[in-house]
Design an enzyme around this catalytic site. Sequence first.
Site, PDB file in Angstrom:
ATOM      1  N   GLY A 208       0.819  -1.200   0.000  1.00  0.00           N
ATOM      2  CA  GLY A 208       0.000   0.000   0.000  1.00  0.00           C
ATOM      3  C   GLY A 208       0.854   1.250   0.000  1.00  0.00           C
ATOM      4  N   ASN A 209       0.239   2.379   0.287  1.00  0.00           N
ATOM      5  CA  ASN A 209       0.978   3.640   0.346  1.00  0.00           C
ATOM      6  C   ASN A 209       0.396   4.520   1.439  1.00  0.00           C
ATOM      7  OD1 ASN A 209      -1.182   5.381  -0.908  1.00  0.00           O
ATOM      8  ND2 ASN A 209      -0.829   3.979  -2.620  1.00  0.00           N
ATOM      9  N   ARG A 210       0.958   5.693   1.590  1.00  0.00           N
ATOM     10  CA  ARG A 210       0.627   6.555   2.726  1.00  0.00           C
ATOM     11  C   ARG A 210      -0.516   7.537   2.462  1.00  0.00           C
ATOM     12  NH1 ARG A 210       5.887   9.450   4.712  1.00  0.00           N
ATOM     13  NH2 ARG A 210       4.389  10.190   6.270  1.00  0.00           N
TER      14      ARG A 210
END
Length: 405
Positions: A208-210
């Site tokens: 995933g990412n932030r």
Amino acid sequence: MTTRVVLGVSGGIAAYKACELLRRFTESGHDVTVVPTASALEFVGTPTWAALSGKPVSSEVWHDVHAVPHVQIGQHADVVVVAPATADLLAKAAHGLADDLLTNTLLTARCPVVFAPAMHTEMWEHPATRANVATLRQRGAVVIEPAEGRLTGADTGKGRLPDPAEIFELVRGVLDRGADASLDLAGRTVVVSAGGTREYLDPVRFLGNRSSGLQGYALARAAASRGAHVTLISANVSLPDPAGVSVVRVETTAQLRDAVVAATATADAVVMAAAPADFRPTAVSHAKIKKAADGSAPAIELEQNPDILAEISHDRARAEAVIVGFAAETGDATGSVLDLGRAKLARKGCDLLVVNDVSGGAVFGSSDNEAVVLGSDGASVEVPHGSKTALSHVIWDEVVRRFAD
């Protein structure tokens, strides 16, 4: 200068939620005058409104007649908010009826007016209500789409009052724009994506990412405050639904792609603020991947995800639609943040690209942002450090400008 807010409350069970909305206005320093209908006082009494607003409260035009309240309240307001707005109140407002203090106030107000409807689904969907809503919007009022959820009794459907915190944010956006608070997106259908996608490795792990979704949600809220019909495609965001916005929830990039492509078929503008994962595992384990006894790590093979922005830009469902992308860049040996942004704009084929410098994790999870909005026509608009809401309105300004072209 203190902002003068008139909070109208009509007679629906959701009247108790207006107490929370009133609290948010007063705690933010606004001068609030509450104008309930007689029916609203059957749900929440005068002492409650007076205590929370710090002002006398009346529903009658005959109270303090010497002060001409039926004219003065509307004339001096900076914004009028009616929450909840019942079907009866909407009908009276649309037809210019003035049989109590609130409807008189609506006729004399020359400031922005926001209605937050709340009623049963059948009442909201009735042709008479839809016609009244259309009339009010045509005259320049913001009529928020009601939320979906539990209604009175066991019923569930569209007609629930949006979250008071989200109504407050929408109204604050209207106030922030001041004289520029025109409904320049009225009659337009827009799509906004927000958040970050997840690509599962096994039932409990994912890539995933932030991305927090804050910018996408601000964009959706801003578009609704400007009169647009908004579809927000939300990828793994834990924020309350913006008032007046239809929310579609997705997890993976493939799901995001399908939802965006489906929504763009009728969209006048699409803003891709979500951060899709660039890669996904070629295979997903149906069981949790266990640690190896020898301490070795498993090899994970990745494949590239579809490029959603490029797809909807090059294969447009509507040739006249305005497509907006986002680029989170850090700069590298090949070029600066803006160099990389301009290259991405040309490669993706969108009309506008919002370029963020995310060096050191800037922007993610923050309520503030700064960016440069690049146009395929060579335009470049620098947006200084400020709220994500302020950036949202700059982006919509640029979209509206391209509608005019």
